[in-house]
Design an enzyme around this catalytic site. Structure first.
Site, PDB file in Angstrom:
ATOM      1  N   ASN A  57      52.785 -50.164  24.777  1.00 15.14           N
ATOM      2  CA  ASN A  57      53.587 -49.910  23.380  1.00 15.14           C
ATOM      3  C   ASN A  57      53.941 -48.557  23.343  1.00 15.14           C
ATOM      4  O   ASN A  57      53.838 -47.697  24.121  1.00 15.14           O
ATOM      5  CB  ASN A  57      52.581 -50.369  22.279  1.00 15.14           C
ATOM      6  CG  ASN A  57      51.447 -49.339  21.972  1.00 15.14           C
ATOM      7  OD1 ASN A  57      51.192 -48.646  22.912  1.00 15.14           O
ATOM      8  ND2 ASN A  57      51.152 -49.324  20.629  1.00 15.14           N
ATOM      9  N   CYS A  83      53.239 -46.008  21.605  1.00 12.15           N
ATOM     10  CA  CYS A  83      52.442 -44.676  21.536  1.00 12.15           C
ATOM     11  C   CYS A  83      51.338 -44.736  22.570  1.00 12.15           C
ATOM     12  O   CYS A  83      50.753 -43.865  22.786  1.00 12.15           O
ATOM     13  CB  CYS A  83      51.874 -44.417  20.305  1.00 12.15           C
ATOM     14  SG  CYS A  83      52.948 -44.317  18.831  1.00 12.15           S
ATOM     15  N   GLU A 132      48.631 -46.538  23.395  1.00 15.76           N
ATOM     16  CA  GLU A 132      47.325 -47.092  23.394  1.00 15.76           C
ATOM     17  C   GLU A 132      47.194 -48.536  23.677  1.00 15.76           C
ATOM     18  O   GLU A 132      46.078 -48.825  23.640  1.00 15.76           O
ATOM     19  CB  GLU A 132      46.852 -46.839  21.898  1.00 15.76           C
ATOM     20  CG  GLU A 132      47.392 -47.665  20.839  1.00 15.76           C
ATOM     21  CD  GLU A 132      48.733 -47.204  20.211  1.00 15.76           C
ATOM     22  OE1 GLU A 132      49.354 -46.197  20.887  1.00 15.76           O
ATOM     23  OE2 GLU A 132      49.051 -47.682  19.153  1.00 15.76           O
TER      24      GLU A 132
HETATM   25  P1  ADP Z   1      50.743 -46.593  11.487  1.00 16.45           P
HETATM   26  O1  ADP Z   1      49.860 -45.500  11.060  1.00 16.45           O
HETATM   27  O2  ADP Z   1      52.028 -46.422  10.940  1.00 16.45           O
HETATM   28  O3  ADP Z   1      50.166 -47.846  11.381  1.00 16.45           O
HETATM   29  P2  ADP Z   1      50.513 -45.686  14.312  1.00 16.45           P
HETATM   30  O4  ADP Z   1      51.057 -44.161  13.925  1.00 16.45           O
HETATM   31  O5  ADP Z   1      48.980 -45.989  14.175  1.00 16.45           O
HETATM   32  O6  ADP Z   1      51.215 -46.470  12.987  1.00 16.45           O
HETATM   33  O7  ADP Z   1      51.104 -46.252  15.471  1.00 16.45           O
HETATM   34  C1  ADP Z   1      50.776 -47.474  15.949  1.00 16.45           C
HETATM   35  C2  ADP Z   1      51.817 -48.267  16.779  1.00 16.45           C
HETATM   36  O8  ADP Z   1      52.828 -48.755  15.655  1.00 16.45           O
HETATM   37  C3  ADP Z   1      52.587 -47.401  17.676  1.00 16.45           C
HETATM   38  O9  ADP Z   1      51.779 -47.225  18.937  1.00 16.45           O
HETATM   39  C4  ADP Z   1      53.616 -48.351  17.966  1.00 16.45           C
HETATM   40  O10 ADP Z   1      53.433 -49.580  18.698  1.00 16.45           O
HETATM   41  C5  ADP Z   1      53.920 -48.949  16.287  1.00 16.45           C
HETATM   42  N1  ADP Z   1      55.096 -47.865  15.678  1.00 16.45           N
HETATM   43  C6  ADP Z   1      54.819 -46.420  15.288  1.00 16.45           C
HETATM   44  N2  ADP Z   1      55.848 -46.166  14.654  1.00 16.45           N
HETATM   45  C7  ADP Z   1      56.766 -46.869  14.757  1.00 16.45           C
HETATM   46  C8  ADP Z   1      58.265 -46.946  14.530  1.00 16.45           C
HETATM   47  N3  ADP Z   1      58.929 -46.346  13.936  1.00 16.45           N
HETATM   48  N4  ADP Z   1      58.772 -48.276  14.891  1.00 16.45           N
HETATM   49  C9  ADP Z   1      58.106 -49.253  15.313  1.00 16.45           C
HETATM   50  N5  ADP Z   1      57.032 -49.230  15.775  1.00 16.45           N
HETATM   51  C10 ADP Z   1      56.402 -48.077  15.574  1.00 16.45           C
END
Ligand code: ADP
Length: 595
Positions: A285, A287, A289
């Site tokens: 994905n 990020c 993980e």
């Molecule tokens: P959150 O805190 O918003 O739940 P995270 O920072 O933990 O999100 O990121 C988790 C996952 O969400 C990322 O690995 C990615 O797959 C997805 N993600 C994060 N930001 C975005 C974005 N701007 N658009 C689409 N998917 C995102």
């Protein structure tokens, strides 16, 4: 029986910052953009939608109402938060609740399912629903190779990645945020050098993170200073070779300059693929993980581990109960989720992958008086992740007994001896365990949900003790409340000290006692070795991969970065992401020191 329209009475502990973020991005709005729900209504909307799944497994009205209330307080008391799409979309027409997807990209413009333009369309649908997408471009023929139907030449993976990037710009997610992508290319693809350099210009391909898929064979060639083969993805023939160290050096130089490309240790990730009979991991994905199969999806959620410390003692019993409840929550999501593609819907129900992780780990250490960059800190990381993994799996096992194991369980790495997947030497990969979910644990960045929970993000050290945060275009001040409380209690607090800390980005000032200088040490002052040691300690008990940034000071050298990449490989991390302070504009988090 319908749920009550209003949320239950009881303690809700959301901060002003959290309410601002929710208002800006998550609450349902009317046509004029005014929120029509309060944060409490949003959490009740999520809790009741997710609790509905229990009914399918025979829960009574009363039991469904009771679990909805438990979910509600789990979130509003900031003990756990699900990933952003769940908060945004649960109980709404879109209903797409997951953050992570991987889509296949076949070497065809269109084949009706997963050709380049078919997947482009699928990507747009996922972005529209708030999800992030990862792709491997490794199946595409290299630039300059023949295209038989037109007797032209192919334009190669990087050009198609640019196409995906442009489309991402065009599709805004509910008008709030742009989509995020991961692009992966195997190190043995003939276009690898072009790929490594494709983001040197920081204004290009900005909607992608990129990582090179690194094989064991390649790392052996780096060690031996040997050449390695480049393989045509279509004919599978060797088309050339490169000196491994040259390629490795180029990646490391790129990472030193701009933080990219990252690396994805693809063989290491595949060693723990729970369902190898369904395919290999090719990508992660955005990020990093979550290594995922083609058409795979994961919904994430994170337990705020700092919450369980009071008076220097961890309440493991309370954490145990919340890990179970959070696992139950994430498993329910699979049943109430509205997936954007039928292929994704089908696979998600066969393997039921979930990603339970942590946030607030740095807060936990602070409250225990343990420095992040210490043997004790690293051991605490290992212990917390082991606890999450063991307890999360106990609940997954309980759910399996009640609701059934995931359908592919028998052939998975968790299955019985007679049928389970084994490694190349015929050994079991994991001990047998009846499970409802093929993967249970991960560690996400928790970029937004950690603000909602008012805690430090993921497993990261404190970024700073006082700083300005750019959140959805708004600069918000952020002060570490534990630090302020200690400084006031011990009598060395002053507004002027806090300003100095915000300006310098460091707590190394004369009036801060030595003990607190080390306990409140921040990301940029922690040595890169300790970042990797912490990542590796977490990885020991984590099904999936881990989101972690290894921070370097501006003065770090290319050799410093190389040492960290090699250490991460030796310590069996599944990937590395580095960031050298000041090497990019528009940092999301910034201390005074880098502005
Ligand atoms: P959150 O805190 O918003 O739940 P995270 O920072 O933990 O999100 O990121 C988790 C996952 O969400 C990322 O690995 C990615 O797959 C997805 N993600 C994060 N930001 C975005 C974005 N701007 N658009 C689409 N998917 C995102």
């Amino acid at each position: 029986m319908p749920f009550s329209a209003t949320p239950p009475e009881g303690l809700v502990t959301l901060s002003a910052n959290a309410r601002t973020v929710l208002e800006k991005r998550y609450l349902v709005k009317d046509k004029s953009g005014k929120p029509v729900e309060k944060p409490e209504d949003m959490f009740w909307r999520v809790a009741t939608t997710v609790a509905e799944a229990d009914r399918r497994y025979g829960a009574s009205d009363g039991a469904v109402q009771a679990i909805a209330e438990e979910f509600y307080f789990l979130m509003t008391q900031r003990r756990f938060e699900p990933n952003s799409p769940t908060l945004m979309n649960a109980g709404r027409p879109l209903g797409q609740l997951s953050a992570c997807f991987v889509l296949p990209v076949d070497d065809a413009l269109s084949n009706g399912q997963s050709g380049i333009y078919d997947t482009l369309r699928s990507m747009a649908l996922i972005h529209q629903s708030g999800g992030g997408t990862g792709f491997s471009f490794s199946r595409l023929r290299s630039r300059g190779s023949m295209v038989r139907s037109t007797t032209g030449v192919a334009s190669g993976p990087v050009s198609f990645m640019q196409l995906y990037d442009a489309s991402t710009d065009a599709v805004k997610q509910g008008g709030t945020r742009r989509g995020a992508n991961m692009g992966i290319l195997r190190v043995d693809h003939p276009d690898v050098m072009e790929f490594i350099a494709c983001k040197e210009d920081l204004t290009k391909i900005t909607n992608f993170n990129i990582s090179v898929g690194i094989t064991t064979k390649f790392m052996d060639a780096v060690k031996a200073d040997a050449n390695y083969d480049l393989v045509d993805p279509v004919s599978k023939k060797v088309t050339g070779e490169l000196r491994a160290r040259e390629v490795w050096d180029k990646m490391i130089l790129g990472a030193w300059r701009t933080g990219e490309p990252g690396v994805f240790f693809i063989d290491e990730a595949n060693r723990y693929n729970p369902v190898p009979h369904l395919g290999d991991y090719e990508a992660t994905n955005p990020c990093g993980e979550q290594p995922l199969l083609a058409y795979d999806v994961c919904n994430l959620g994170s337990v705020n581990v700092g919450h369980y410390v009071s008076n220097g003692v961890v309440d493991w019993e309370a954490m145990r109960r919340d890990i179970a409840l959070s696992t139950h929550f994430l498993d329910n999501i699979i049943d109430v989720n509205k997936y954007p593609l039928p292929e994704i819907d089908a696979l998600s129900k066969r393997i039921r992958r979930i990603g339970l992780g942590v946030m607030g780990f740095a807060d936990m250490l602070v409250r225990l008086g343990i420095p992040y960059d210490s043997a004790e800190g690293v051991e605490m990381g290992r212990k917390v992740m082991e606890f999450l993994d063991v307890e999360g799996k106990k609940e997954s096992e309980r759910l399996a007994r009640e609701r059934g194991a995931f359908p592919e369980w028998a052939q998975s790495i968790w299955g019985p001896d007679e049928t389970c997947a084994r490694d190349a030497n015929g050994q079991r990969i994991r001990p047998m365990q009846l499970l409802r979910n093929c993967n249970v644990t991960t560690v996400a960045p928790t970029g937004t949900i950690s603000i909602i929970a008012g805690c430090s993000s993921g497993l990261e050290p404190l970024f700073a003790v006082a700083f300005m945060r750019n959140q959805a275009g708004v600069m918000m001040p952020d002060v570490n409340e534990d630090f302020v409380a200690i400084a006031k209690a011990e009598g060395w607090y002053s507004d002027e000290l806090m300003e100095r800390i915000a300006k310098t980005g460091s707590v190394q000032h004369a009036e801060v006692p030595a003990k607190w200088q080390s306990v409140f040490n921040t990301a940029n002052n922690i040595s890169p070795e300790y970042h990797i040691r912490m990542q590796a300690a977490y990885q020991l008990h984590c099904d999936s991969a881990i989101s972690k940034t290894t921070n370097f000071g501006f003065a770090a050298t290319v050799d410093d970065v190389r040492a960290i990449y090699e250490m991460a490989y030796e310590m069996k991390c599944k990937g590395v992401t580095v960031y050298r302070d000041g090497s990019r504009d528009n940092q999301v988090l910034s201390t005074g020191a880098t502005q």
